[in-house]
Motif scaffolding. Structure first.
Motif, PDB file in Angstrom:
ATOM      1  N   GLN A 157       0.840  -1.200   0.000  1.00  0.00           N
ATOM      2  CA  GLN A 157       0.000   0.000   0.000  1.00  0.00           C
ATOM      3  C   GLN A 157       0.873   1.247   0.000  1.00  0.00           C
ATOM      4  O   GLN A 157       1.673   1.449   0.905  1.00  0.00           O
ATOM      5  CB  GLN A 157      -0.911   0.000   1.228  1.00  0.00           C
ATOM      6  CG  GLN A 157      -1.838   1.197   1.299  1.00  0.00           C
ATOM      7  CD  GLN A 157      -2.717   1.172   2.528  1.00  0.00           C
ATOM      8  OE1 GLN A 157      -2.553   0.329   3.406  1.00  0.00           O
ATOM      9  NE2 GLN A 157      -3.663   2.085   2.602  1.00  0.00           N
ATOM     10  N   ARG A 158       0.679   2.103  -0.997  1.00  0.00           N
ATOM     11  CA  ARG A 158       1.415   3.367  -1.068  1.00  0.00           C
ATOM     12  C   ARG A 158       0.625   4.484  -0.390  1.00  0.00           C
ATOM     13  O   ARG A 158      -0.607   4.456  -0.342  1.00  0.00           O
ATOM     14  CB  ARG A 158       1.689   3.756  -2.520  1.00  0.00           C
ATOM     15  CG  ARG A 158       2.694   2.850  -3.215  1.00  0.00           C
ATOM     16  CD  ARG A 158       3.114   3.452  -4.555  1.00  0.00           C
ATOM     17  NE  ARG A 158       4.089   2.602  -5.234  1.00  0.00           N
ATOM     18  CZ  ARG A 158       4.764   2.968  -6.322  1.00  0.00           C
ATOM     19  NH1 ARG A 158       4.559   4.170  -6.860  1.00  0.00           N
ATOM     20  NH2 ARG A 158       5.632   2.145  -6.887  1.00  0.00           N
ATOM     21  N   SER A 159       1.346   5.467   0.109  1.00  0.00           N
ATOM     22  CA  SER A 159       0.703   6.640   0.683  1.00  0.00           C
ATOM     23  C   SER A 159       0.256   7.574  -0.434  1.00  0.00           C
ATOM     24  O   SER A 159       0.451   7.288  -1.625  1.00  0.00           O
ATOM     25  CB  SER A 159       1.674   7.382   1.606  1.00  0.00           C
ATOM     26  OG  SER A 159       2.656   8.058   0.827  1.00  0.00           O
ATOM     27  N   GLU A 160      -0.301   8.726  -0.064  1.00  0.00           N
ATOM     28  CA  GLU A 160      -0.734   9.711  -1.048  1.00  0.00           C
ATOM     29  C   GLU A 160       0.431  10.237  -1.884  1.00  0.00           C
ATOM     30  O   GLU A 160       0.222  10.790  -2.964  1.00  0.00           O
ATOM     31  CB  GLU A 160      -1.426  10.875  -0.350  1.00  0.00           C
ATOM     32  CG  GLU A 160      -0.515  11.656   0.593  1.00  0.00           C
ATOM     33  CD  GLU A 160      -1.270  12.720   1.376  1.00  0.00           C
ATOM     34  OE1 GLU A 160      -2.001  13.506   0.756  1.00  0.00           O
ATOM     35  OE2 GLU A 160      -1.114  12.755   2.613  1.00  0.00           O
ATOM     36  N   MET A 161       1.666  10.066  -1.397  1.00  0.00           N
ATOM     37  CA  MET A 161       2.821  10.509  -2.171  1.00  0.00           C
ATOM     38  C   MET A 161       3.077   9.626  -3.382  1.00  0.00           C
ATOM     39  O   MET A 161       3.739  10.025  -4.338  1.00  0.00           O
ATOM     40  CB  MET A 161       4.071  10.547  -1.289  1.00  0.00           C
ATOM     41  CG  MET A 161       4.052  11.640  -0.259  1.00  0.00           C
ATOM     42  SD  MET A 161       5.641  11.802   0.566  1.00  0.00           S
ATOM     43  CE  MET A 161       6.682  12.312  -0.803  1.00  0.00           C
ATOM     44  N   ASP A 162       2.582   8.378  -3.317  1.00  0.00           N
ATOM     45  CA  ASP A 162       2.692   7.432  -4.429  1.00  0.00           C
ATOM     46  C   ASP A 162       4.138   7.216  -4.852  1.00  0.00           C
ATOM     47  O   ASP A 162       4.477   7.239  -6.035  1.00  0.00           O
ATOM     48  CB  ASP A 162       1.852   7.915  -5.625  1.00  0.00           C
ATOM     49  CG  ASP A 162       1.611   6.802  -6.643  1.00  0.00           C
ATOM     50  OD1 ASP A 162       1.628   5.615  -6.249  1.00  0.00           O
ATOM     51  OD2 ASP A 162       1.417   7.121  -7.835  1.00  0.00           O
ATOM     52  N   ARG A 163       4.994   7.002  -3.861  1.00  0.00           N
ATOM     53  CA  ARG A 163       6.403   6.739  -4.093  1.00  0.00           C
ATOM     54  C   ARG A 163       6.683   5.247  -3.935  1.00  0.00           C
ATOM     55  O   ARG A 163       5.967   4.537  -3.233  1.00  0.00           O
ATOM     56  CB  ARG A 163       7.262   7.522  -3.098  1.00  0.00           C
ATOM     57  CG  ARG A 163       7.190   9.031  -3.225  1.00  0.00           C
ATOM     58  CD  ARG A 163       8.065   9.546  -4.319  1.00  0.00           C
ATOM     59  NE  ARG A 163       9.430   9.015  -4.216  1.00  0.00           N
ATOM     60  CZ  ARG A 163      10.373   9.235  -5.127  1.00  0.00           C
ATOM     61  NH1 ARG A 163      10.107   9.954  -6.203  1.00  0.00           N
ATOM     62  NH2 ARG A 163      11.580   8.747  -4.969  1.00  0.00           N
ATOM     63  N   PRO A 164       7.786   4.733  -4.539  1.00  0.00           N
ATOM     64  CA  PRO A 164       8.076   3.301  -4.463  1.00  0.00           C
ATOM     65  C   PRO A 164       8.751   2.855  -3.169  1.00  0.00           C
ATOM     66  O   PRO A 164       8.750   1.668  -2.852  1.00  0.00           O
ATOM     67  CB  PRO A 164       9.014   3.075  -5.652  1.00  0.00           C
ATOM     68  CG  PRO A 164       9.714   4.394  -5.827  1.00  0.00           C
ATOM     69  CD  PRO A 164       8.680   5.429  -5.501  1.00  0.00           C
ATOM     70  N   GLU A 165       9.365   3.779  -2.400  1.00  0.00           N
ATOM     71  CA  GLU A 165      10.086   3.369  -1.192  1.00  0.00           C
ATOM     72  C   GLU A 165       9.102   2.863  -0.137  1.00  0.00           C
ATOM     73  O   GLU A 165       7.989   3.374  -0.016  1.00  0.00           O
ATOM     74  CB  GLU A 165      10.903   4.534  -0.628  1.00  0.00           C
ATOM     75  CG  GLU A 165      11.919   5.123  -1.590  1.00  0.00           C
ATOM     76  CD  GLU A 165      11.348   6.202  -2.491  1.00  0.00           C
ATOM     77  OE1 GLU A 165      12.037   6.600  -3.455  1.00  0.00           O
ATOM     78  OE2 GLU A 165      10.201   6.647  -2.241  1.00  0.00           O
ATOM     79  N   THR A 166       9.540   1.871   0.655  1.00  0.00           N
ATOM     80  CA  THR A 166       8.658   1.286   1.664  1.00  0.00           C
ATOM     81  C   THR A 166       9.361   1.183   3.014  1.00  0.00           C
ATOM     82  O   THR A 166      10.589   1.161   3.100  1.00  0.00           O
ATOM     83  CB  THR A 166       8.204  -0.127   1.253  1.00  0.00           C
ATOM     84  OG1 THR A 166       9.331  -1.024   1.318  1.00  0.00           O
ATOM     85  CG2 THR A 166       7.620  -0.136  -0.148  1.00  0.00           C
ATOM     86  N   ILE A 167       8.557   1.061   4.060  1.00  0.00           N
ATOM     87  CA  ILE A 167       9.132   0.907   5.395  1.00  0.00           C
ATOM     88  C   ILE A 167       9.764  -0.477   5.568  1.00  0.00           C
ATOM     89  O   ILE A 167      10.713  -0.630   6.342  1.00  0.00           O
ATOM     90  CB  ILE A 167       8.098   1.163   6.500  1.00  0.00           C
ATOM     91  CG1 ILE A 167       6.842   0.307   6.291  1.00  0.00           C
ATOM     92  CG2 ILE A 167       7.750   2.636   6.580  1.00  0.00           C
ATOM     93  CD1 ILE A 167       5.882   0.355   7.455  1.00  0.00           C
ATOM     94  N   GLU A 168       9.264  -1.462   4.839  1.00  0.00           N
ATOM     95  CA  GLU A 168       9.899  -2.786   4.918  1.00  0.00           C
ATOM     96  C   GLU A 168      11.337  -2.727   4.420  1.00  0.00           C
ATOM     97  O   GLU A 168      12.240  -3.332   5.007  1.00  0.00           O
ATOM     98  CB  GLU A 168       9.111  -3.819   4.094  1.00  0.00           C
ATOM     99  CG  GLU A 168       7.737  -4.152   4.632  1.00  0.00           C
ATOM    100  CD  GLU A 168       6.647  -3.346   3.936  1.00  0.00           C
ATOM    101  OE1 GLU A 168       5.496  -3.795   3.952  1.00  0.00           O
ATOM    102  OE2 GLU A 168       6.965  -2.272   3.380  1.00  0.00           O
ATOM    103  N   GLU A 169      11.565  -1.996   3.327  1.00  0.00           N
ATOM    104  CA  GLU A 169      12.926  -1.840   2.815  1.00  0.00           C
ATOM    105  C   GLU A 169      13.812  -1.170   3.850  1.00  0.00           C
ATOM    106  O   GLU A 169      14.965  -1.570   4.062  1.00  0.00           O
ATOM    107  CB  GLU A 169      12.914  -1.008   1.531  1.00  0.00           C
ATOM    108  CG  GLU A 169      12.260  -1.681   0.341  1.00  0.00           C
ATOM    109  CD  GLU A 169      12.082  -0.717  -0.823  1.00  0.00           C
ATOM    110  OE1 GLU A 169      12.333   0.493  -0.637  1.00  0.00           O
ATOM    111  OE2 GLU A 169      11.678  -1.169  -1.912  1.00  0.00           O
TER     112      GLU A 169
END
Length: 304
Positions: free
Chosen positions: A44-56
């Motif tokens: 699930q992406r935030s409203e920023m719609d960026r590819p980076e994630t907290i899992e990474e």
């Protein structure tokens, strides 16, 4: 680096990308357990719609030598933040470092619209993202942080108090949010001191975040190519630089000497001796005043 933060527990609120990601990683590199929070996950992406994630981010923390724990949280939702703190209390029994790095408004503010021209709804949402999130997070986290002496709160902002006092920062809403965070650090410092805890405001310099690199069409590997179009970008720093600043503060047994102060990555590098990834120590805020804002040609000699 020594694992001098082994046994320490940190929350980096807003750790999906940029400064937050590298703050988490650099704390992990010194052995800390880091709860990396944010809205963007692999599912699930935030409203920023960026590819980076907290899992990474959590995986990078663990790979660096610490223990990374990803927690999806919207820091505007009080119950989610309360649940995070209750989880940390149950799993760790303590909290040593809180980094309020929540922002998420890079794509929302305007560089050139006046207050009366800017969308009011968007402007108020920026304030919610950049100010309310910090207040909500500290409200729930501080009772756990003060349970034992030595706790540290780092309020991440853009610009030192000295610089922002006399310089208008891009637009009304951006200027207001960054000034507010500076004052939040000062206010928390007054309330925390009696409990043996410390609060500071911290700014990176011109930081090569993922979004900034994309803006200039470069990568971290060839970032210097951007100086062809923006010569002053030569003073820029990687996100790891401010990450190492936070790690240095967290490992300092005398960190209370900074209580209530506005600090920068370049300033702290001179005190603690850490460097950026390339071995340099860029002093961006001094450079901005003495070179860029003074209208002098780009020349980082003596500034990194």
């Amino acid at each position: 680096m020594d694992l001098d933060l082994a046994g320490k527990v940190a929350v980096v609120a807003g750790a999906t990308r940029g400064a937050g990601r590298q703050i988490a990683v650099q704390l992990g590199a010194r052995g800390a357990t880091v709860y990396a929070t944010g809205r963007s996950t692999r599912g699930q992406r935030s409203e920023m719609d960026r590819p980076e994630t907290i899992e990474e981010t959590a995986e990078l923390v663990t790979a660096a030598g610490g223990r990374g724990i990803a927690v999806q949280i919207d820091h505007l939702v009080a119950e989610q933040v309360r649940a995070l703190v209750e989880r940390i209390d149950a799993e760790q029994g303590c909290l040593d470092v809180l980094v309020n790095n929540i922002w998420g408004a890079e794509l929302l503010f305007s560089w050139d619209q006046k207050l009366w021209e800017h969308s009011l709804d968007t402007g108020l949402h920026i304030l919610r993202l950049a100010v309310d999130t910090h207040i909500i997070t500290s409200h729930f986290a501080l009772p756990l942080l003060i349970r034992r002496p030595g706790g540290l709160v780092v309020e991440m902002t853009d610009g030192t108090a000295e610089y922002n006092r006399t310089n208008y920062r891009a637009s009304f809403f951006y200027d207001l949010t960054k000034a507010s965070v500076l004052r939040m650090a000062f206010a928390q410092a007054q309330e925390l001191a009696a409990f043996g805890a410390t609060a500071v405001a911290l700014t990176p310099g011109w930081m090569r975040s993922e979004i900034m690199l994309e803006h200039f069409g470069v990568t971290e590997a060839n970032w210097y190519d951007a100086t062809a179009t923006e010569p002053h970008f030569a003073i820029s720093e990687s996100p790891a630089f401010v990450g190492r600043a936070v790690a240095a503060l967290a490992a300092d047994p005398d960190v209370a000497r900074w209580n209530g102060q506005s600090l920068s990555s370049g300033q702290l590098a001179q005190v603690y001796g850490f460097t950026d990834l390339d071995g340099s120590r860029p002093d961006c805020w001094r450079y901005l005043v003495e070179v860029q804002d003074a209208g002098r040609p780009a020349d980082v000699t003596g500034y990194r």
